[in-house]
Structures are given as C-alpha cells and as structure tokens.
Design a protein around this motif. Structure first.
Motif, PDB file in Angstrom:
ATOM      1  N   ALA A 110      -5.395  -0.764  -7.466  1.00  0.00           N
ATOM      2  CA  ALA A 110      -5.469  -1.493  -6.319  1.00  0.00           C
ATOM      3  C   ALA A 110      -5.457  -0.835  -5.069  1.00  0.00           C
ATOM      4  N   LEU A 111      -6.195  -0.679  -4.109  1.00  0.00           N
ATOM      5  CA  LEU A 111      -5.872  -0.461  -2.605  1.00  0.00           C
ATOM      6  C   LEU A 111      -5.590  -1.523  -1.950  1.00  0.00           C
ATOM      7  N   VAL A 112      -4.275  -1.480  -1.610  1.00  0.00           N
ATOM      8  CA  VAL A 112      -3.480  -2.577  -0.736  1.00  0.00           C
ATOM      9  C   VAL A 112      -3.516  -2.078   0.752  1.00  0.00           C
ATOM     10  N   GLU A 113      -4.377  -2.799   1.643  1.00  0.00           N
ATOM     11  CA  GLU A 113      -4.294  -2.775   3.005  1.00  0.00           C
ATOM     12  C   GLU A 113      -3.668  -3.857   3.568  1.00  0.00           C
ATOM     13  N   ILE A 114      -2.496  -3.697   3.988  1.00  0.00           N
ATOM     14  CA  ILE A 114      -1.811  -4.417   4.714  1.00  0.00           C
ATOM     15  C   ILE A 114      -0.643  -4.292   5.615  1.00  0.00           C
ATOM     16  N   SER A 115      -0.374  -4.801   6.822  1.00  0.00           N
ATOM     17  CA  SER A 115       0.713  -4.368   7.780  1.00  0.00           C
ATOM     18  C   SER A 115       0.521  -3.070   8.209  1.00  0.00           C
ATOM     19  N   GLY A 116      -0.839  -2.686   8.348  1.00  0.00           N
ATOM     20  CA  GLY A 116      -1.053  -1.469   9.028  1.00  0.00           C
ATOM     21  C   GLY A 116      -0.850  -0.053   8.017  1.00  0.00           C
ATOM     22  N   LYS A 117      -0.703  -0.527   6.683  1.00  0.00           N
ATOM     23  CA  LYS A 117      -0.669   0.579   5.741  1.00  0.00           C
ATOM     24  C   LYS A 117      -1.815   0.583   4.638  1.00  0.00           C
ATOM     25  N   ARG A 118      -2.299   1.702   4.109  1.00  0.00           N
ATOM     26  CA  ARG A 118      -3.127   1.644   2.871  1.00  0.00           C
ATOM     27  C   ARG A 118      -2.349   2.356   1.841  1.00  0.00           C
ATOM     28  N   ILE A 119      -2.115   1.528   0.809  1.00  0.00           N
ATOM     29  CA  ILE A 119      -1.267   1.774  -0.100  1.00  0.00           C
ATOM     30  C   ILE A 119      -2.004   1.773  -1.638  1.00  0.00           C
ATOM     31  N   LEU A 120      -2.278   3.022  -2.182  1.00  0.00           N
ATOM     32  CA  LEU A 120      -2.725   3.028  -3.476  1.00  0.00           C
ATOM     33  C   LEU A 120      -1.598   2.647  -4.511  1.00  0.00           C
ATOM     34  N   PHE A 121      -2.069   1.472  -5.052  1.00  0.00           N
ATOM     35  CA  PHE A 121      -0.943   0.940  -6.426  1.00  0.00           C
ATOM     36  C   PHE A 121      -1.709   1.102  -7.757  1.00  0.00           C
ATOM     37  N   ASP A 122      -1.137   2.170  -8.434  1.00  0.00           N
ATOM     38  CA  ASP A 122      -1.494   2.505  -9.698  1.00  0.00           C
ATOM     39  C   ASP A 122      -2.877   3.324  -9.575  1.00  0.00           C
ATOM     40  N   THR A 123      -3.160   3.990 -10.799  1.00  0.00           N
ATOM     41  CA  THR A 123      -4.437   4.921 -10.458  1.00  0.00           C
ATOM     42  C   THR A 123      -5.328   4.881 -11.856  1.00  0.00           C
ATOM     43  N   GLY A 124      -5.199   3.867 -12.556  1.00  0.00           N
ATOM     44  CA  GLY A 124      -5.746   3.644 -13.837  1.00  0.00           C
ATOM     45  C   GLY A 124      -5.818   4.561 -14.995  1.00  0.00           C
ATOM     46  N   ASN A 125      -6.672   4.434 -15.933  1.00  0.00           N
ATOM     47  CA  ASN A 125      -6.569   4.897 -17.169  1.00  0.00           C
ATOM     48  C   ASN A 125      -7.144   6.288 -17.380  1.00  0.00           C
ATOM     49  N   ASP A 126      -8.331   6.464 -16.747  1.00  0.00           N
ATOM     50  CA  ASP A 126      -9.106   7.764 -17.064  1.00  0.00           C
ATOM     51  C   ASP A 126      -9.464   8.392 -15.380  1.00  0.00           C
ATOM     52  N   PRO A 127      -9.191   9.572 -15.427  1.00  0.00           N
ATOM     53  CA  PRO A 127      -9.434  10.227 -13.949  1.00  0.00           C
ATOM     54  C   PRO A 127     -10.748  10.184 -13.540  1.00  0.00           C
ATOM     55  N   ASP A 128     -11.638  10.652 -14.563  1.00  0.00           N
ATOM     56  CA  ASP A 128     -13.123  10.259 -14.346  1.00  0.00           C
ATOM     57  C   ASP A 128     -13.912   9.042 -13.803  1.00  0.00           C
ATOM     58  N   ILE A 129     -13.102   7.935 -14.669  1.00  0.00           N
ATOM     59  CA  ILE A 129     -13.646   6.712 -14.073  1.00  0.00           C
ATOM     60  C   ILE A 129     -12.830   6.423 -13.029  1.00  0.00           C
ATOM     61  N   PHE A 130     -11.885   6.629 -12.751  1.00  0.00           N
ATOM     62  CA  PHE A 130     -11.101   6.326 -11.476  1.00  0.00           C
ATOM     63  C   PHE A 130     -11.757   7.125 -10.341  1.00  0.00           C
ATOM     64  N   ALA A 131     -12.255   8.323 -10.393  1.00  0.00           N
ATOM     65  CA  ALA A 131     -12.758   9.238  -9.391  1.00  0.00           C
ATOM     66  C   ALA A 131     -14.149   8.357  -9.010  1.00  0.00           C
ATOM     67  N   ALA A 132     -14.971   7.869 -10.137  1.00  0.00           N
ATOM     68  CA  ALA A 132     -16.208   7.461 -10.017  1.00  0.00           C
ATOM     69  C   ALA A 132     -16.072   5.876  -8.957  1.00  0.00           C
ATOM     70  N   ASN A 133     -15.048   5.271  -9.679  1.00  0.00           N
ATOM     71  CA  ASN A 133     -15.002   3.929  -8.889  1.00  0.00           C
ATOM     72  C   ASN A 133     -14.492   4.133  -7.480  1.00  0.00           C
ATOM     73  N   ILE A 134     -13.733   5.112  -6.946  1.00  0.00           N
ATOM     74  CA  ILE A 134     -13.221   5.452  -5.736  1.00  0.00           C
ATOM     75  C   ILE A 134     -14.612   5.990  -5.027  1.00  0.00           C
ATOM     76  N   LYS A 135     -15.402   6.637  -5.732  1.00  0.00           N
ATOM     77  CA  LYS A 135     -16.603   7.228  -4.867  1.00  0.00           C
ATOM     78  C   LYS A 135     -17.393   5.950  -4.731  1.00  0.00           C
ATOM     79  N   ALA A 136     -17.554   4.942  -5.602  1.00  0.00           N
ATOM     80  CA  ALA A 136     -18.377   3.849  -5.518  1.00  0.00           C
ATOM     81  C   ALA A 136     -18.089   2.755  -4.492  1.00  0.00           C
ATOM     82  N   LYS A 137     -16.703   2.864  -4.029  1.00  0.00           N
ATOM     83  CA  LYS A 137     -16.209   1.918  -3.222  1.00  0.00           C
ATOM     84  C   LYS A 137     -15.999   2.548  -1.778  1.00  0.00           C
ATOM     85  N   GLY A 138     -16.223   3.794  -1.809  1.00  0.00           N
ATOM     86  CA  GLY A 138     -16.333   4.749  -0.529  1.00  0.00           C
ATOM     87  C   GLY A 138     -14.754   4.996   0.200  1.00  0.00           C
TER      88      GLY A 138
END
Length: 349
Positions: free
Chosen positions: A55-83
């Motif tokens: 999850a990307l947590v955007e709060i209190s002026g910070k952008r925090i990436l919390f965990d990075t998923g199970n598969d680097p290719d799927i994670f990269a694709a989802n990151i790209k899909a959400k911009g």
C-alpha cells in the motif's frame, strides 16, 4: 473593551494555543489517502491480482510505501498502472520477512536505490543483522586452525542481507521515526510463526491514529492495543488481520474487540483477513467498512467512511472469490496448512 482590543486578545490566545499544542501528532497537512497496490481481490481491471500486500500511504506530508507484494513483475505492473513515482517516496516499511510482503523490493531499488527502508531486526535475518562475537563459547585449548576466525574474531559479526547496498534500518522496538509516525514492533507467539517479528505503521493525526498492518501475526488485538498507547482513538485500520482460516468464534471475538473494546472508527481489511472476516466486519461496521481491493484509493479526509467515498465497493465480487481461494492455498507462508493439519490430527484423538 473596544473591538480592536478584543481582536488583539483573541489573536494572542490563538497563538498561545498553538504553543501548547500536544506533541506526538503529525503536522497538519491536506487530507491524504491510502492506495492498495497489491492484493488478491479488487475491481480495478488495470491491476493484477496476486496473494500478497502493498500500500502507498500518503499522510502528514509523507509518501510511505508499506510492503512490496509477492512478485516483482506484478508489483511493477501495478505501480505503473497507478502511475506511482517511486523516486518520490519518503521511505519504505517492510512489515516482516515473508516473501508475499517484500518480493517487490528489488523493483523499488532498481528505481530508487538509496531510499530509506525500515525492517524488523532479527538474528541472522534476511534484512541483515549483527551479533557481538562474545555470543559463542570459546575453547582456547584448540589450535588456531580449529577456531573461528583463527581465534581472533571481530568484535561484531555481521550477517549478510539479500540487498547488500540498500539503505536498511533495522527496528527492534516501537520507534517514532518522524513526528507522529511510529513503527510498532511486536513478536508473534502463534503456532507456525512463533518469534516472527512484525512492524505496523501508526500515524497519529488530530483525528486519531491511522494504523496500517501487514499480516498481524502478533495478533490484531495486540497491535491495536499497542497503538492505543500512542492515542486511545483509533481512526482507521487498513491491511491484513491474519484471520484467513480462523473459526467463527475467533472472528467474532476479534470483531467485538475492534468495534466494542477499542472502538475503532473505520475498518479497511484486506489480504489475509479472510472472506468470513470480511463479511463479519462489513456487517458490524456498515458504512464505516471501507472496501480495500487492489487499485482502491481510500481518502483520509473528514468524510472518511461516508457514502460516496472512493473506497466504496462490494465486499468481494464473485470472480474474486475463486481467485482469492486459489491464491490462499498456493503456499503456506503463515503456517496455515500446518495449523489446519494439527487441528485435524487432534480431532482424531
């Protein structure tokens, strides 16, 4: 008293109020949001479903990436899909060592190799660690060739990490890493994950704590209890509650604790929370249940939980159920099958 004098006194009192404002609360910022980047259910056709969490947590002026998923290719694709721009995140939190929460870190580092990463400290763990060389017994009667380090060990013995050049800081106790932003460090005592260390993210806002959890191996009630030490008002919990194979009575107890004991205002369960727990929480929380499928963005403004929020959605769509069940049984990172087999064996005694 004249109008001018009254206005002056009002301004002075307002300034004094600012000076005595309570500490430990993140600075006031525009309302943020939590965007689910990895999970096994969701309605966003552009996002790939898989067992894991991020999850990307955007709060209190910070952008925090919390965990990075199970598969680097799927994670990269989802990151790209959400911009999502990974070069602009402030830091990464890895909740625990299970691969379905950290496998996408390689992609993060390929884009942002110097980003700060917080992970739990574990002896000889995958995130790296160190021990004083005094930890082992020595026998000075042995010849040097039979002794560790020839009988002259370094003061500190460092164990390797899978990400040798990464900027990883290991956390072994609950720590405030920025004003109002705390990592809760707890340890699981459950069968299958005993001694597993896990970090949860607690952000103390003026409206209460926003709590993001990975798998809740130490127990969701224990994590929430730790968060109430920061602020007794829990505004929202998002993430996995680790009740995916729990019996109804355990689910009912957890739901009652969250809603009645800790009086958690809103709930956004995902990942290993489990289908029956989704249903139980939806019934208990009504419109304070925030749908948190992959691709969902949940605003953290004052109207959080009201009708029309961007997190609105069905608890699980029918085609998600088959996917969720398939992925849930693909591997056994939580000791789920082990626990099930143990219960089965006990039933025959």
């Amino acid at each position: 008293m004249g109008l001018r004098t009254t206005l002056f006194l009002a301004a002075a009192l307002a300034g004094a109020a600012v000076l005595v404002a309570p500490t430990g609360i993140a600075a006031a910022e525009p309302a943020g949001q939590i965007t689910i980047l990895y999970d096994a259910f969701g309605t966003d056709a552009a996002m790939k479903k898989d067992w894991g969490f991020s999850a990307l947590v955007e709060i209190s002026g910070k952008r925090i990436l919390f965990d990075t998923g199970n598969d680097p290719d799927i994670f990269a694709a989802n990151i790209k899909a959400k911009g999502i721009d990974l070069t602009s995140i402030d830091f990464v939190v890895l909740s625990h060592r299970h691969s379905d929460h950290m496998a996408g870190l390689n992609h993060v580092l390929s884009v942002n190799p110097t980003v700060k990463i917080y992970a739990p400290r574990e002896g000889f763990g995958i995130f790296g660690s160190s021990l004083p060389s005094s930890f082992y017994r020595k026998d000075e009667t042995l010849p040097p060739e039979m002794r560790y380090y020839g009988g002259k060990p370094p003061e500190v013995i460092k164990s390797g990490t899978a990400w040798q050049r990464a900027n990883i800081e290991l956390i072994d106790k609950t720590t405030e890493i920025a004003p109002g932003i705390t990592l809760l460090a707890l340890v699981s005592d459950a069968p299958g994950t005993k001694e597993l260390k896990e970090l949860s993210l607690a952000v103390n806002t003026a409206d209460g704590v926003v709590l993001v959890v990975g798998c809740s191996h130490p127990g969701i009630e224990k994590i929430v209890e730790a968060a109430t030490a920061i602020n007794p008002k829990i505004r929202l919990i998002a993430g996995g509650f680790h009740l995916v194979v729990a019996p109804d009575e355990v689910i009912a107890k957890a739901v009652a604790a969250l809603k009645d004991t800790f009086k958690v205002e809103s709930i956004a369960p995902g990942h290993c929370t489990g289908e029956p727990t989704f249903a139980a929480l939806k019934q208990a929380y009504g419109d304070r249940y925030l749908y948190a499928g992959v691709g969902t963005s949940m605003p953290l403004g004052p109207a959080m939980g009201s009708v029309g929020r961007r997190g609105e959605g069905p608890a699980l769509q029918e085609n998600d159920l088959a996917t969720y069940r398939k992925l849930a049984h693909r591997e056994d990172p939580f000791g789920i099958l082990k626990a099930r087999n143990l219960r089965s064996g006990l039933s025959h005694l």
